[in-house]
Design a protein around this motif. Structure first.
Motif, PDB file in Angstrom:
ATOM      1  N   LYS A   1       0.832  -1.198   0.000  1.00  0.00           N
ATOM      2  CA  LYS A   1       0.000   0.000   0.000  1.00  0.00           C
ATOM      3  C   LYS A   1       0.871   1.254   0.000  1.00  0.00           C
ATOM      4  O   LYS A   1       0.604   2.217  -0.732  1.00  0.00           O
ATOM      5  N   SER A   2       1.921   1.253   0.800  1.00  0.00           N
ATOM      6  CA  SER A   2       2.831   2.402   0.846  1.00  0.00           C
ATOM      7  C   SER A   2       3.520   2.623  -0.493  1.00  0.00           C
ATOM      8  O   SER A   2       3.700   3.760  -0.930  1.00  0.00           O
ATOM      9  N   VAL A   3       3.911   1.525  -1.133  1.00  0.00           N
ATOM     10  CA  VAL A   3       4.545   1.622  -2.450  1.00  0.00           C
ATOM     11  C   VAL A   3       3.602   2.298  -3.444  1.00  0.00           C
ATOM     12  O   VAL A   3       4.002   3.163  -4.234  1.00  0.00           O
ATOM     13  N   GLU A   4       2.331   1.917  -3.397  1.00  0.00           N
ATOM     14  CA  GLU A   4       1.331   2.522  -4.284  1.00  0.00           C
ATOM     15  C   GLU A   4       1.153   3.997  -3.964  1.00  0.00           C
ATOM     16  O   GLU A   4       1.126   4.853  -4.871  1.00  0.00           O
ATOM     17  N   GLU A   5       1.001   4.323  -2.689  1.00  0.00           N
ATOM     18  CA  GLU A   5       0.749   5.710  -2.287  1.00  0.00           C
ATOM     19  C   GLU A   5       1.929   6.621  -2.596  1.00  0.00           C
ATOM     20  O   GLU A   5       1.749   7.824  -2.855  1.00  0.00           O
ATOM     21  N   LEU A   6       3.143   6.076  -2.574  1.00  0.00           N
ATOM     22  CA  LEU A   6       4.329   6.871  -2.882  1.00  0.00           C
ATOM     23  C   LEU A   6       4.543   7.036  -4.379  1.00  0.00           C
ATOM     24  O   LEU A   6       5.461   7.755  -4.806  1.00  0.00           O
ATOM     25  N   GLY A   7       3.744   6.340  -5.176  1.00  0.00           N
ATOM     26  CA  GLY A   7       3.849   6.471  -6.629  1.00  0.00           C
ATOM     27  C   GLY A   7       5.066   5.800  -7.223  1.00  0.00           C
ATOM     28  O   GLY A   7       5.543   6.206  -8.281  1.00  0.00           O
ATOM     29  N   ILE A   8       5.556   4.728  -6.553  1.00  0.00           N
ATOM     30  CA  ILE A   8       6.764   4.066  -7.055  1.00  0.00           C
ATOM     31  C   ILE A   8       6.496   2.611  -7.448  1.00  0.00           C
ATOM     32  O   ILE A   8       7.428   1.840  -7.650  1.00  0.00           O
ATOM     33  N   ALA A   9       5.226   2.257  -7.560  1.00  0.00           N
ATOM     34  CA  ALA A   9       4.878   0.861  -7.847  1.00  0.00           C
ATOM     35  C   ALA A   9       5.413   0.384  -9.183  1.00  0.00           C
ATOM     36  O   ALA A   9       5.763  -0.796  -9.342  1.00  0.00           O
ATOM     37  N   GLU A  10       5.484   1.287 -10.154  1.00  0.00           N
ATOM     38  CA  GLU A  10       5.953   0.894 -11.484  1.00  0.00           C
ATOM     39  C   GLU A  10       7.461   0.742 -11.554  1.00  0.00           C
ATOM     40  O   GLU A  10       8.004   0.410 -12.611  1.00  0.00           O
ATOM     41  N   ASN A  11       8.139   1.015 -10.436  1.00  0.00           N
ATOM     42  CA  ASN A  11       9.592   0.927 -10.453  1.00  0.00           C
ATOM     43  C   ASN A  11      10.121   0.240  -9.195  1.00  0.00           C
ATOM     44  O   ASN A  11      11.218   0.526  -8.734  1.00  0.00           O
ATOM     45  N   THR A  12       9.332  -0.692  -8.661  1.00  0.00           N
ATOM     46  CA  THR A  12       9.721  -1.356  -7.417  1.00  0.00           C
ATOM     47  C   THR A  12       9.466  -2.855  -7.503  1.00  0.00           C
ATOM     48  O   THR A  12       8.375  -3.283  -7.874  1.00  0.00           O
ATOM     49  N   MET A  13      10.471  -3.638  -7.144  1.00  0.00           N
ATOM     50  CA  MET A  13      10.344  -5.090  -7.052  1.00  0.00           C
ATOM     51  C   MET A  13      10.173  -5.479  -5.586  1.00  0.00           C
ATOM     52  O   MET A  13      10.869  -4.961  -4.718  1.00  0.00           O
ATOM     53  N   ILE A  14       9.225  -6.382  -5.326  1.00  0.00           N
ATOM     54  CA  ILE A  14       9.000  -6.900  -3.974  1.00  0.00           C
ATOM     55  C   ILE A  14       9.251  -8.402  -3.981  1.00  0.00           C
ATOM     56  O   ILE A  14       8.685  -9.132  -4.802  1.00  0.00           O
ATOM     57  N   ILE A  15      10.118  -8.858  -3.083  1.00  0.00           N
ATOM     58  CA  ILE A  15      10.444 -10.284  -2.957  1.00  0.00           C
ATOM     59  C   ILE A  15      10.068 -10.731  -1.551  1.00  0.00           C
ATOM     60  O   ILE A  15      10.485 -10.125  -0.560  1.00  0.00           O
ATOM     61  N   TYR A  16       9.275 -11.793  -1.460  1.00  0.00           N
ATOM     62  CA  TYR A  16       8.916 -12.363  -0.161  1.00  0.00           C
ATOM     63  C   TYR A  16       9.468 -13.781  -0.082  1.00  0.00           C
ATOM     64  O   TYR A  16       9.280 -14.583  -0.999  1.00  0.00           O
ATOM     65  N   MET A  17      10.132 -14.102   1.052  1.00  0.00           N
ATOM     66  CA  MET A  17      10.786 -15.407   1.170  1.00  0.00           C
ATOM     67  C   MET A  17      10.843 -15.845   2.633  1.00  0.00           C
ATOM     68  O   MET A  17      10.802 -15.016   3.550  1.00  0.00           O
TER      69      MET A  17
END
Length: 520
Positions: free
Chosen positions: A320-336
């Motif tokens: 949600k924070s990534v979306e609100e900061l406007g960086i979703a199109e340039n951010t990779m999220i890895i969960y492990m």
């Protein structure tokens, strides 16, 4: 005449415009865009403790377990179905993630081994490339405590395993005590999203969120307590495989019809269960004497699932924070997960061994342009592959000392020459002698497990017909050529990577060294 010239000029302008649009559509960019360098991608790496590969809502393993954020990551991004660790133990696995090396190479072979001075963590390379880096949560390597480590501009950690409630954090060298029932998962998430919001727009960042959850002793957030208590538990079919007349199963396990079924199921090869598995059942890591009898199995199971819920909410908050900061199109999220966890399989709990529930981990990746339309990635990805993947995302050439390989091309649906084997190593620990030194290799559906220095039977499984590892085929005549081949593959790997000598370490510490329960 003048009007005709104007008409011709207009037609010419229209033709030029149409041609320009056609070129743009054909190549996907215009000349001005083509001259702009690509913007470096932000990377968020979320690591959890002891989260097994199949305890996520979308897998269906636990019908009532709800993990909407993980489900969404898998649907919108990529679920790596065959993600494994090279060592199913906290410190060695975490060191392998940060260095891209096997445990016998980086030498962090247990939870006490000191960190060698010559180790390089991949965030160091990111810093040199202009990335802002931050670490939040559990470090737990080399008895380094909570001190800030190299490779990170911002640091927040705690000693050892830490605590679920009212933690003491080391924030950039200053210790801060939290009270009022502060829950560690929520606190780390809040601090991580705040740091992310403070980053300059012209610099890429790498953020490592390393949760305490879901390590034992499992403690869910107050809002999740008893959410699942009373739900039906689907006990693993191997939970009573090593049971004897003297076994004292806790909770509703003793009422399970599995016990009667075991004696009549020809799929079980009971005589070739290793002796250490029989013995471990009635130990700290066995279902008959879990953690010295301090907990019952059903409560243990429910609390594990309830503790996972805050982890899932953390993923949702970060996205949600990534979306609100406007960086979703340039951010990779890895969960492990740092390693898996047995929940009664083979009559055992914990990890360390090479059984499926211990070796395999959840691995979910989301980034723009890397969706498989909900289809899982089937290739074998290991913890040592995280470092080179993140470095390639950042445009950094993989250093020669990294033994893993980048799986970024696989995320982009590119055809690449990829490994077909996963190797495994675990070294006997003084504090937990129940599990022997274990070496192994899995290739396709076949798994070979070897216990050096132990007078016990090795193991070989065909996972295509025996996914629960009930039928040890090690003595089966028909499989001897394949077993011999895989044994040779194991020794070849050890020889080529410098792993033929067991890296022994002097140990003086005992359980509870940090004064916290459930340290390991």
């Amino acid at each position: 005449m003048q009007n005709q010239k104007k008409k011709n000029s207009s037609r010419k302008a229209i033709l030029i415009a149409v041609f320009s649009i056609a070129v743009t559509l054909a190549f996907g960019f215009d000349r001005e865009q083509d001259t702009k360098p690509p913007k470096p991608m932000n990377v968020i790496f979320i690591l959890t403790d002891d989260h097994r590969f199949d305890f996520m809502g979308f897998t269906g393993k636990v019908p009532w377990l709800e993990t909407p954020a993980m489900d969404q990551l898998a649907k919108q991004g990529v679920w790596v179905r065959n993600a494994t660790v090279t060592t199913a133990l906290c410190s060695p696995s975490r060191a392998s993630i940060l260095t891209g090396q096997y445990a016998h190479t980086h030498k962090v072979v247990d939870n006490f081994s000191p960190l060698p001075d010559n180790l390089n963590f991949f965030p160091e390379y990111l810093q040199k490339a202009g990335y802002r880096t931050a670490f939040f949560g559990k470090w737990h390597m080399g008895h380094a405590g909570d001190d800030p480590q190299k490779g990170f501009n911002h640091w927040e950690s705690f000693r050892g395993q830490g605590v679920y409630y009212n933690p003491l954090l080391n924030i950039n060298g200053q210790r801060v005590q939290y009270k009022d029932s502060t829950y560690i998962t929520d606190l780390l998430t809040e601090h991580a999203t705040t740091w992310m919001s403070q980053q300059p727009k012209n610099k890429p960042f790498f953020m490592y969120v390393s949760h305490k959850g879901v390590h034992d002793e499992f403690m869910p957030a107050p809002r999740h307590r008893n959410k699942y208590h009373g739900k039906p538990i689907n006990y693993p079919s191997t939970i009573n495989l090593t049971a004897t007349e003297k076994s004292k199963l806790h909770g509703d396990v003793c009422k399970s019809p599995i016990a009667a079924m075991v004696k009549n199921d020809t799929n079980y090869n009971v005589k070739d269960i290793p002796q250490w598995v029989w013995a471990q059942r009635n130990s700290w890591h066995g279902v008959d004497f879990m953690y010295d009898g301090r907990v019952q199995f059903d409560d243990f199971y429910y609390r594990y699932c309830e503790t996972l819920l805050a982890i899932d909410e953390s993923i949702a908050s970060i996205r949600k924070s990534v979306e609100e900061l406007g960086i979703a199109e340039n951010t990779m999220i890895i969960y492990m997960g740092d390693n898996g966890f047995l929940m009664g399989e083979h009559g055992l709990i914990d990890k360390r061994n090479m059984y499926e529930e211990s070796q395999k981990v959840p691995l979910l990746v989301y980034a723009p342009g890397m969706s498989h339309n909900g289809k899982p990635l089937e290739q074998i990805i290991q913890g040592i592959d995280i470092a080179p993947t993140v470095l390639e995302v950042a445009g950094i050439t993989k250093p020669a000392n990294i033994q893993g390989q980048s799986f970024l091309p696989l995320l982009q649906d590119k055809q690449v020459n990829w490994r077909n084997k996963a190797f495994y190593e675990y070294y006997w620990e003084f504090s937990y002698p129940q599990t022997p030194t274990t070496l192994g290799v899995r290739e396709g559906a076949h798994k070979f497990i070897f216990y050096p220095g132990l007078w016990d039977v090795s193991e070989f499984y065909d996972l295509s017909t025996d996914p629960e590892e009930k039928k040890n085929l090690y003595r089966h005549p028909a499989w001897q050529p394949e077993i011999a081949r895989m044994r040779n593959e194991l020794w070849k790997w050890l020889q080529e990577t410098g792993g033929l000598q067991i890296p022994l370490k002097p140990i003086t510490e005992k359980r509870g060294d940090y004064g916290t329960k459930g340290l390991y």
